[in-house]
Scaffold this motif. Structure first.
Motif, PDB file in Angstrom:
ATOM      1  N   THR A 187       0.831  -1.204   0.000  1.00 25.79           N
ATOM      2  CA  THR A 187       0.000   0.000   0.000  1.00 25.79           C
ATOM      3  C   THR A 187       0.867   1.255   0.000  1.00 25.79           C
ATOM      4  O   THR A 187       1.861   1.339   0.720  1.00 25.79           O
ATOM      5  CB  THR A 187      -0.925   0.042   1.237  1.00 25.79           C
ATOM      6  OG1 THR A 187      -1.748  -1.116   1.248  1.00 25.79           O
ATOM      7  CG2 THR A 187      -1.807   1.287   1.215  1.00 25.79           C
ATOM      8  N   ILE A 188       0.472   2.225  -0.810  1.00 25.47           N
ATOM      9  CA  ILE A 188       1.055   3.566  -0.789  1.00 25.47           C
ATOM     10  C   ILE A 188      -0.065   4.536  -0.454  1.00 25.47           C
ATOM     11  O   ILE A 188      -1.109   4.530  -1.118  1.00 25.47           O
ATOM     12  CB  ILE A 188       1.681   3.926  -2.140  1.00 25.47           C
ATOM     13  CG1 ILE A 188       2.884   3.016  -2.435  1.00 25.47           C
ATOM     14  CG2 ILE A 188       2.103   5.402  -2.183  1.00 25.47           C
ATOM     15  CD1 ILE A 188       3.470   3.213  -3.826  1.00 25.47           C
ATOM     16  N   LYS A 189       0.131   5.364   0.554  1.00 27.71           N
ATOM     17  CA  LYS A 189      -0.879   6.345   0.935  1.00 27.71           C
ATOM     18  C   LYS A 189      -0.368   7.754   0.664  1.00 27.71           C
ATOM     19  O   LYS A 189       0.720   8.118   1.103  1.00 27.71           O
ATOM     20  CB  LYS A 189      -1.249   6.210   2.410  1.00 27.71           C
ATOM     21  CG  LYS A 189      -2.381   7.141   2.827  1.00 27.71           C
ATOM     22  CD  LYS A 189      -2.842   6.872   4.252  1.00 27.71           C
ATOM     23  CE  LYS A 189      -4.020   7.774   4.614  1.00 27.71           C
ATOM     24  NZ  LYS A 189      -4.512   7.506   5.987  1.00 27.71           N
ATOM     25  N   ILE A 190      -1.136   8.522  -0.080  1.00 27.75           N
ATOM     26  CA  ILE A 190      -0.768   9.903  -0.385  1.00 27.75           C
ATOM     27  C   ILE A 190      -1.082  10.751   0.842  1.00 27.75           C
ATOM     28  O   ILE A 190      -2.230  10.815   1.284  1.00 27.75           O
ATOM     29  CB  ILE A 190      -1.538  10.434  -1.611  1.00 27.75           C
ATOM     30  CG1 ILE A 190      -1.412   9.468  -2.796  1.00 27.75           C
ATOM     31  CG2 ILE A 190      -1.030  11.823  -1.972  1.00 27.75           C
ATOM     32  CD1 ILE A 190      -0.009   9.196  -3.255  1.00 27.75           C
ATOM     33  N   LEU A 191      -0.082  11.452   1.372  1.00 20.75           N
ATOM     34  CA  LEU A 191      -0.263  12.267   2.566  1.00 20.75           C
ATOM     35  C   LEU A 191      -0.555  13.725   2.241  1.00 20.75           C
ATOM     36  O   LEU A 191      -1.163  14.428   3.052  1.00 20.75           O
ATOM     37  CB  LEU A 191       0.988  12.186   3.458  1.00 20.75           C
ATOM     38  CG  LEU A 191       1.366  10.786   3.947  1.00 20.75           C
ATOM     39  CD1 LEU A 191       2.640  10.856   4.783  1.00 20.75           C
ATOM     40  CD2 LEU A 191       0.237  10.157   4.758  1.00 20.75           C
ATOM     41  N   ASP A 192      -0.105  14.182   1.080  1.00 23.23           N
ATOM     42  CA  ASP A 192      -0.305  15.581   0.704  1.00 23.23           C
ATOM     43  C   ASP A 192      -0.710  15.636  -0.771  1.00 23.23           C
ATOM     44  O   ASP A 192       0.129  15.742  -1.657  1.00 23.23           O
ATOM     45  CB  ASP A 192       0.972  16.386   0.938  1.00 23.23           C
ATOM     46  CG  ASP A 192       0.767  17.892   0.840  1.00 23.23           C
ATOM     47  OD1 ASP A 192      -0.182  18.308   0.126  1.00 23.23           O
ATOM     48  OD2 ASP A 192       1.541  18.643   1.450  1.00 23.23           O
ATOM     49  N   GLU A 193      -2.024  15.525  -1.022  1.00 23.47           N
ATOM     50  CA  GLU A 193      -2.514  15.476  -2.397  1.00 23.47           C
ATOM     51  C   GLU A 193      -2.278  16.783  -3.138  1.00 23.47           C
ATOM     52  O   GLU A 193      -1.992  16.779  -4.333  1.00 23.47           O
ATOM     53  CB  GLU A 193      -4.012  15.126  -2.402  1.00 23.47           C
ATOM     54  CG  GLU A 193      -4.296  13.719  -1.906  1.00 23.47           C
ATOM     55  CD  GLU A 193      -5.764  13.351  -2.007  1.00 23.47           C
ATOM     56  OE1 GLU A 193      -6.240  13.125  -3.132  1.00 23.47           O
ATOM     57  OE2 GLU A 193      -6.427  13.306  -0.948  1.00 23.47           O
ATOM     58  N   ALA A 194      -2.372  17.920  -2.439  1.00 26.67           N
ATOM     59  CA  ALA A 194      -2.152  19.218  -3.084  1.00 26.67           C
ATOM     60  C   ALA A 194      -0.720  19.340  -3.567  1.00 26.67           C
ATOM     61  O   ALA A 194      -0.457  19.797  -4.697  1.00 26.67           O
ATOM     62  CB  ALA A 194      -2.481  20.345  -2.104  1.00 26.67           C
ATOM     63  N   GLN A 195       0.232  18.932  -2.748  1.00 23.16           N
ATOM     64  CA  GLN A 195       1.635  18.992  -3.160  1.00 23.16           C
ATOM     65  C   GLN A 195       1.912  18.025  -4.300  1.00 23.16           C
ATOM     66  O   GLN A 195       2.682  18.346  -5.218  1.00 23.16           O
ATOM     67  CB  GLN A 195       2.546  18.681  -1.974  1.00 23.16           C
ATOM     68  CG  GLN A 195       4.043  18.840  -2.312  1.00 23.16           C
ATOM     69  CD  GLN A 195       4.956  18.468  -1.166  1.00 23.16           C
ATOM     70  OE1 GLN A 195       4.503  17.958  -0.138  1.00 23.16           O
ATOM     71  NE2 GLN A 195       6.239  18.713  -1.328  1.00 23.16           N
ATOM     72  N   LEU A 196       1.295  16.858  -4.252  1.00 15.10           N
ATOM     73  CA  LEU A 196       1.471  15.884  -5.326  1.00 15.10           C
ATOM     74  C   LEU A 196       0.992  16.459  -6.654  1.00 15.10           C
ATOM     75  O   LEU A 196       1.667  16.314  -7.689  1.00 15.10           O
ATOM     76  CB  LEU A 196       0.714  14.594  -5.005  1.00 15.10           C
ATOM     77  CG  LEU A 196       0.756  13.498  -6.078  1.00 15.10           C
ATOM     78  CD1 LEU A 196       2.184  13.036  -6.329  1.00 15.10           C
ATOM     79  CD2 LEU A 196      -0.117  12.312  -5.656  1.00 15.10           C
TER      80      LEU A 196
END
Length: 228
Positions: free
Chosen positions: A208-217
């Motif tokens: 699993t990979i969880k995105i912690l900062d979608e805005a920065q991504l």
């Protein structure tokens, strides 16, 4: 019919099939059945006849193709509500990808001949599938450019951004999945994923990979990455 309501609910999740009425979906469901697959099993492989259309009810399935040299290319990571081959069944050609179950899955199977005629009888659904075909063509072109022009890190960022937009911030991905999806080596994928973890853009656990900062991504992503 066994599992009838589960089949109808799965059909409703498809972005094109849900353009029709509930009665029409119930009609299509009469010809469908539910299949269960364990992790590691194949729903179909390259060269199989396109006899059935498959839609995901649960689990995770990876559509990919392996070259003669052993290099794998991932086309689609399918989760609940996604179709594995609703477009390609119209081409009446053998499968060009294999569908491997990465997480125990249940799929709805509909005979292709029945599905094709049903789609033609429902113009709104036909229009939606034509739109999907157009997206596939555009996406293939954009992805080729991405593979040519972008660095490995940018390719991975673009892919993670696209997937999080489709299925949410928690992505059922291994380093191998990321490598096959973006055309980089497993070592490169592991290095980039480790770096993104260190800078707190993502968190990583087994499978699993969880995105912690979608805005920065989104800010870091350089171009669209299509996987339809």
């Amino acid at each position: 019919m066994k599992h009838f309501q589960r089949i109808v609910e799965t059909l409703k999740l498809d972005v094109n099939l849900n353009r029709s009425t509930g009665e029409a979906l119930a009609e299509l469901a009469q010809s469908a059945h539910l299949l269960e697959f364990g992790k590691g099993e194949y729903i179909f492989t390259v060269g199989d006849a396109s006899d059935y259309v498959h839609l995901m009810e649960s689990g995770r399935v990876i559509l990919s193709r392996q070259t003669h040299s052993g290099k794998a290319f991932t086309f689609l990571i399918a989760v609940r509500g996604m179709s594995l081959n609703a477009v390609t069944c119209f081409m009446a050609k053998p499968k060009v990808f294999s569908a491997r179950v990465a997480e125990r899955a249940t799929v709805v199977a509909i005979p292709s001949s029945v599905f094709r005629q049903w789609v033609l009888d429902h113009p709104k659904v036909t229009a939606g599938i034509l739109g999907t075909m157009a997206d596939l063509l555009e996406g293939s072109y954009t992805r080729i450019l991405d593979l040519i022009d972008q660095s490995a890190e940018n390719r991975i960022l673009n892919a993670l951004n696209m997937l999080s937009g489709k299925i949410g911030p928690t992505l059922p991905l291994t380093n191998r999945d990321v490598a096959e999806m973006t055309g980089v080596s497993r070592e490169t994928a592991a290095r980039v994923i480790s770096h993104l973890h260190k800078v707190n853009l993502i968190s990583k656990s087994r499978g699993t990979i969880k995105i912690l900062d979608e805005a920065q991504l989104q800010d870091l992503s350089t171009s669209p990455f299509f996987m339809l």
